[in-house]
Motif scaffolding. Structure first.
Motif, short mmCIF file in Angstrom:
data_model
loop_
_atom_site.label_atom_id
_atom_site.label_comp_id
_atom_site.label_asym_id
_atom_site.label_seq_id
_atom_site.Cartn_x
_atom_site.Cartn_y
_atom_site.Cartn_z
N PRO A 23 0.80 -1.23 0.00
CA PRO A 23 0.00 0.00 0.00
C PRO A 23 0.83 1.28 0.00
N GLU A 24 1.97 1.27 0.69
CA GLU A 24 2.76 2.50 0.75
C GLU A 24 3.34 2.87 -0.61
N LYS A 25 3.72 1.86 -1.39
CA LYS A 25 4.19 2.13 -2.74
C LYS A 25 3.04 2.65 -3.61
N ILE A 26 1.88 2.05 -3.48
CA ILE A 26 0.72 2.52 -4.24
C ILE A 26 0.37 3.96 -3.85
N ARG A 27 0.50 4.27 -2.58
CA ARG A 27 0.23 5.63 -2.12
C ARG A 27 1.14 6.62 -2.86
N GLY A 28 2.43 6.29 -2.92
CA GLY A 28 3.37 7.18 -3.60
C GLY A 28 3.06 7.31 -5.08
N LEU A 29 2.75 6.19 -5.74
CA LEU A 29 2.42 6.24 -7.17
C LEU A 29 1.13 7.04 -7.39
N ALA A 30 0.16 6.87 -6.50
CA ALA A 30 -1.09 7.63 -6.62
C ALA A 30 -0.81 9.13 -6.53
N ARG A 31 0.10 9.52 -5.66
CA ARG A 31 0.45 10.93 -5.54
C ARG A 31 1.06 11.45 -6.85
N ASP A 90 -7.54 -0.05 -0.57
CA ASP A 90 -7.19 0.69 0.65
C ASP A 90 -7.83 2.09 0.59
N LEU A 91 -8.83 2.31 1.43
CA LEU A 91 -9.57 3.57 1.35
C LEU A 91 -8.82 4.75 1.95
N ASP A 92 -7.63 4.52 2.51
CA ASP A 92 -6.78 5.64 2.90
C ASP A 92 -6.06 6.23 1.70
N ILE A 93 -5.94 5.45 0.63
CA ILE A 93 -5.21 5.87 -0.56
C ILE A 93 -6.14 6.47 -1.60
N VAL A 94 -7.33 5.93 -1.72
CA VAL A 94 -8.29 6.35 -2.75
C VAL A 94 -8.50 7.87 -2.79
N PRO A 95 -8.66 8.56 -1.63
CA PRO A 95 -8.96 10.01 -1.71
C PRO A 95 -7.86 10.86 -2.32
N GLY A 127 -18.76 3.38 -11.07
CA GLY A 127 -18.86 1.99 -10.63
C GLY A 127 -17.88 1.68 -9.51
N VAL A 128 -16.67 2.22 -9.62
CA VAL A 128 -15.64 2.01 -8.59
C VAL A 128 -16.10 2.58 -7.26
N ILE A 129 -16.61 3.82 -7.29
CA ILE A 129 -17.03 4.47 -6.05
C ILE A 129 -18.18 3.71 -5.40
N ILE A 130 -19.13 3.27 -6.19
CA ILE A 130 -20.26 2.53 -5.61
C ILE A 130 -19.79 1.22 -4.98
N ARG A 131 -18.79 0.59 -5.58
CA ARG A 131 -18.23 -0.63 -4.94
C ARG A 131 -17.57 -0.28 -3.61
N HIS A 132 -16.86 0.85 -3.58
CA HIS A 132 -16.23 1.28 -2.32
C HIS A 132 -17.28 1.59 -1.25
N LEU A 133 -18.49 1.96 -1.67
CA LEU A 133 -19.53 2.32 -0.71
C LEU A 133 -20.09 1.12 0.04
N HIS A 134 -19.84 -0.09 -0.46
CA HIS A 134 -20.38 -1.29 0.19
C HIS A 134 -19.83 -1.45 1.61
N PHE A 135 -20.74 -1.64 2.55
CA PHE A 135 -20.31 -2.00 3.90
C PHE A 135 -19.70 -3.40 3.85
N PRO A 136 -18.78 -3.70 4.78
CA PRO A 136 -18.20 -5.06 4.81
C PRO A 136 -19.30 -6.10 5.06
N GLN A 137 -19.08 -7.30 4.57
CA GLN A 137 -20.05 -8.37 4.79
C GLN A 137 -20.21 -8.65 6.28
N ASP A 138 -19.10 -8.52 7.00
CA ASP A 138 -19.14 -8.75 8.45
C ASP A 138 -18.72 -7.47 9.14
N SER A 139 -19.68 -6.68 9.60
CA SER A 139 -19.37 -5.38 10.20
C SER A 139 -18.62 -5.52 11.52
#
Length: 932
Positions: A282-290, A325-330, A362-374
């Motif tokens: 995730p940390e590498k993806i974070r950097g690439l996303a930036r 990873d929803l910390d990276i998406v924004p 479509g991506v955002i709506i998938r991210h909106l899904h609550f986990p199957q096991d809250s």
């Protein structure tokens, strides 16, 4: 040596676990020491002494940085080169660390370089001294890193604008080519370590942020390509990402930087495969996303001009948006928002970008899904996810801007219908709830004339599965579409039926959502809902008692919106119907022969809250009350009077009943005049008995509303109010102290402000000296609103028209001036001391102008007395608030101004004292940041 030992003793306090007083004393001593001229020599010895404790060395380095910023004037000009050499020697001594000491020394050298034009070549001198030895290169790079930031951001360094421009140009722009060459050399030096390479990147980023790097020259060096190559190194990855992002950011003047952009973009696009290869990191993806997001934001105009060429960047950003990873998406959201805004100004959108936003939706709506096991989420994680859903909802609005709200809604509606076609075992509630949430988020973009998407959505709601999460989402969706429903009232009946069922749901969140939806439906569709008012009344009388109070309150608020849309006469009748229902419960509790139970009082409090919200929404019927309201005021007050008498000590009841009375004053207007004196009298006796501030607050509202009325009973009640509340407040201050009753003091002072404004004949009577002293107590407080209110009152008093009247004194000012002069002369030393202590201490920034006005008026009224008060007042000011030199300067300047009859100059004396105190606070903040 005495200073040295005292300093070490003060620092030692922080290494132990002393009491608060010892910490404050040690801190005050250290701050005073930092101001003193002796600190230069003492800290010099400490910094260079091998035996000094580490804490003392760090403090010495911090002190040098602070004194170079604030106190360089203490050093004789002939000794400035010696100071420079001391700092250079210290930097050499600490070349291996600690880093905190190196950083402080480098900051001190940077500040000195800016203020010392005689030091002709600071950068070259440090390169010559530290740049040739591998052991000292790290210290040099640290200096070169902090210097641009210190020069560009430390506005406390005392140089003129012209001096700053000339010196900063020489230090930064004049050295940029050499710095670029130096960093290139270090990057390629034989045996160079990753740590040095990382420092080179950090240094380069600092110069880029300062805007001091020629990008055309940079791309010709090996630094440019190495920044991209370094992404393959775990050690260098973060620093390389920072540099690449800054290089991209610096090319935002696109037309001027096209040659650089042509070299940058292919290298950025070539990074796209790394998203797949680093998918598990995730940390590498974070950097690439930036990197991709920075490129997308910077080149969004080019994306529109040359979509095919730049589309790989858009695709890469889309991949980062889809990362789990929803910390990276924004990180990607600002790009989508700004690109959408840019496209919104154009007549057409490239098809490839339409596809990108469709995929994003479509991506955002998938991210909106609550986990199957809250249960996998902690409560904090669950709250964070719920909050982040609203952030993602904003990105769905960006999709609407590009694709059109109708297309987005129909596409999302399709997701729900597909989910509903599956068997109950084959679908999950998340598949339905997430699109509902999305449609709610996109509701803000809906066209009220839409006849394709919204009707389908609203018609779908009754057939949704009865899952609480789905019901919750559907009800909130109705609330969001209330403006559309207002233009299509045929849909009201079905939505009200769905909301009614929701209000009766056993799940608390569902019923809360139903109340929320009803409120907005009634607010936006109130004209159409008037025929439904009897139904709503029946609902409340039959089901209302089963609702939670929050839901019930929202229903009453919703009903009030409907009432507000009715003709005045009908509205008054409807309000009376609902209000009498509420008041009957209050009346029953008030007339009980035995004390009410906690549950009964709780119910009464909730009833008051419901009445308050209705009165708040309806506001006022104007000066001419409808027939239904005639006589209601006296009727309602007779209930409240008994109720307050019995339950005056209950804080919650008091707060609610006084808020209702406040709204009743607005509703009834002059019709409340017959009961106004009774209200004031009841507030006085209740405050005397309980000390609760709400009684003062509502009494002040009555004074403000009816203070100008010529009414004998009311005037008498105001006199009683002033005398007895003042006596009570003084009594409370004697037993509790001001910090224990800030709410009482604030509401009391607000009452005094009303009295002095509308009833000065009452205000300047016998309690005035006591009221003045009680208000002085507020100047010792930290609450900004309270301090400003007290200063407002003092400003009104010392600048009152009666103090500078025409001759003869007009009858409306009988004895006012004498009363003011007597109390100020008596309280003068303490009063002036509080003003100045607050000015250099904890008063809010916007209080300075009030203090200046008050002090100037006192100087005008009592010039001789003020000069006798000031010496002892200045001695009593806290030593850690303003330097002794500034205190003496203020005393001398004020004395000269008053003795020469130039009272207006007193303002500048005060502002000088305020600046000195603020400078000292800034200095403390710098020290606090250094400690971090």
């Amino acid at each position: 040596m005495a200073d040295m030992q005292s300093l070490l003793s003060a620092l030692d306090v922080f290494s132990r676990a002393p009491d608060k007083a010892a910490l404050e004393n040690a801190n005050a001593w250290l701050q005073d020491f930092q101001h003193s001229p002796d600190a230069w020599s003492t800290c010099n010895v400490l910094l260079l002494s091998p035996d000094a404790p580490l804490a003392a060395k760090i403090f010495a380095a911090q002190t040098f940085r602070a004194k170079v910023t604030f106190d360089l004037h203490q050093v004789d000009e002939t000794n400035l080169p010696t100071l420079r050499d001391t700092l250079l020697t210290a930097l050499e001594k600490y070349q291996a660390g600690p880093k905190s000491i190196i950083t402080q020394i480098c900051l001190a050298l940077s500040g000195l370089a800016l203020q010392l034009p005689a030091w002709s070549s600071p950068v070259q001198d440090l390169i010559e001294r530290f740049g040739r030895n591998p052991a000292t290169v790290s210290a040099l790079l640290q200096f070169l890193t902090v210097m641009p930031e210190e020069i560009c951001t430390n506005t406390r360094i005392p140089v003129t604008d012209d001096e700053y421009r000339e010196r900063s140009t020489a230090l930064l722009s004049g050295n940029s080519p050499q710095i670029l060459e130096l960093m290139t050399m270090y990057l390629q030096a034989p045996g160079v370590t990753s740590e040095v390479q990382s420092q080179v990147f950090i240094c380069l980023r600092s110069w880029l942020i300062a805007g001091e790097v020629d990008l055309t020259a940079l791309v010709k060096t090996s630094l440019f390509q190495f920044a991209f190559d370094a992404l393959a190194s775990d050690v260098l990855f973060d620093a390389a990402v920072d540099v690449i992002c800054e290089i991209i950011h610096e090319t935002q003047e696109i037309d001027d930087n096209m040659p650089v952009i042509e070299l940058l973009v292919p290298r950025v696009i070539a990074l796209r495969p790394l998203i797949h290869s680093h998918h598990e990191d995730p940390e590498k993806i974070r950097g690439l996303a930036r990197v991709f997001a920075e490129a997308g934001e910077t080149y969004r105009v080019l994306i529109l001009r040359h979509t095919e060429t730049f589309y790989p960047i858009v695709e890469a950003i889309g991949q980062c948006s889809a990362y789990p990873d929803l910390d990276i998406v924004p990180i990607t959201f600002p790009f989508w928002m700004r690109l959408a805004q840019t496209m919104g100004k154009r007549s057409s959108v490239p098809p490839m970008l339409l596809e990108a936003y469709q995929a994003l939706m479509g991506v955002i709506i998938r991210h909106l899904h609550f986990p199957q096991d809250s249960s996998t989420l902690t409560p904090q994680e669950n709250d964070n996810f719920r909050n982040f859903r609203h952030v993602m909802g904003d990105t769905l609005k960006d999709c609407c801007l590009v694709l059109g709200s109708e297309a987005c809604l129909l596409s999302t509606y399709g997701l729900v219908t597909v989910a509903l076609t599956k068997s109950p075992q084959g679908t999950s509630w998340q598949e339905v709830e997430a699109p509902l949430f999305a449609m709610r988020s996109m509701g803000a973009e809906v066209n009220v004339k839409d006849i394709n998407a919204v009707p389908k959505i609203l018609d779908l709601l009754p057939s949704l599965p009865p899952h609480p999460r789905i019901q919750y989402a559907a009800l909130l969706l109705i609330g969001r579409y209330s403006e559309w429903i207002n233009f299509h009232p045929d849909y009201l009946a079905n939505q009200l039926q769905y909301i009614s069922a929701g209000l009766e749901a056993s799940d608390g969140e569902v019923s809360a959502a139903a109340g929320h939806a009803l409120k907005y439906l009634c607010q936006d569709c109130k004209q159409h809902l008037v025929p439904y008012l009897p139904t709503l009344h029946t609902f409340l009388t039959t089901v209302g008692s089963r609702l939670d109070q929050e839901d019930r309150r929202q229903v009453y608020e919703a009903i009030a919106f409907v009432i507000s849309a009715m003709p005045m006469g009908k509205a008054a009748e409807s309000l009376r119907t609902f209000a009498l229902d509420i008041l009957s419960g209050i009346h029953n509790v008030a007339n009980k022969t035995t004390p009410a139970s906690k549950q009964e009082l709780k119910a009464a409090g909730e009833a008051l809250e419901n009445l308050e919200v209705m009165l708040h929404v309806i506001g006022s019927f104007g000066d001419e009350l409808p027939p239904a309201c005639q006589g209601t005021c006296q009727e309602a007050w007779s209930i409240f009077d008994v109720f307050i008498t019995k339950y005056a000590f209950d804080y919650e009841i008091t707060e609610r009943v006084t808020r209702v009375i406040r709204h009743a004053l607005s509703l009834f207007g002059v019709a409340a005049l017959p009961v106004a004196s009774q209200v004031v009298s009841r507030m006085v006796t209740s405050f005397e008995a309980t000390g609760l501030s709400a009684y003062l607050w509502i009494a002040a509202k009555v004074v403000a509303r009816f203070g100008h009325e010529e009414d004998v009973a009311l005037a008498s009640s105001f006199q009683t109010l002033y005398q007895r509340t003042t006596s009570k407040v003084v009594s409370m201050l004697q037993t509790q102290g001001p910090r224990e009753i800030p709410d009482v003091l604030e509401d009391y002072i607000q009452l005094l402000l009303q009295l002095v404004e509308v009833r000065p004949d009452v205000f300047f009577q016998a309690p005035f000296p006591l009221a003045f002293r009680a208000t002085m107590a507020a100047l010792t407080m930290l609450q900004s609103d309270l301090v400003v209110a007290a200063l407002d009152l003092f400003r009104v008093l010392v600048s009152h028209d009666c103090l500078d009247p025409p001759t003869p004194v007009p009858p409306k000012f009988p004895g006012y001036a004498a009363a003011i002069k007597a109390v100020v002369e008596k309280e003068g030393p303490e009063f002036v001391g509080l003003l100045l202590s607050g000015l250099v201490g904890d008063f809010p920034e916007d209080a300075a102008s009030h203090v200046v006005s008050i002090f100037r008026a006192v100087a005008l009224l009592f010039p001789a007395q003020l000069l006798t008060w000031l010496p002892s007042v200045m001695q009593q000011l806290p030593t850690n608030s303003v330097p002794a030199q500034a205190r003496q300067q203020f005393l001398d300047d004020t004395t000269n101004a008053i003795n020469s009859g130039q009272i207006d100059k007193v303002k500048y004396c005060l502002l000088g004292l305020h600046r000195a105190a603020r400078k000292m606070r800034d200095r403390r903040r710098v020290a606090a940041l250094d400690d971090e």
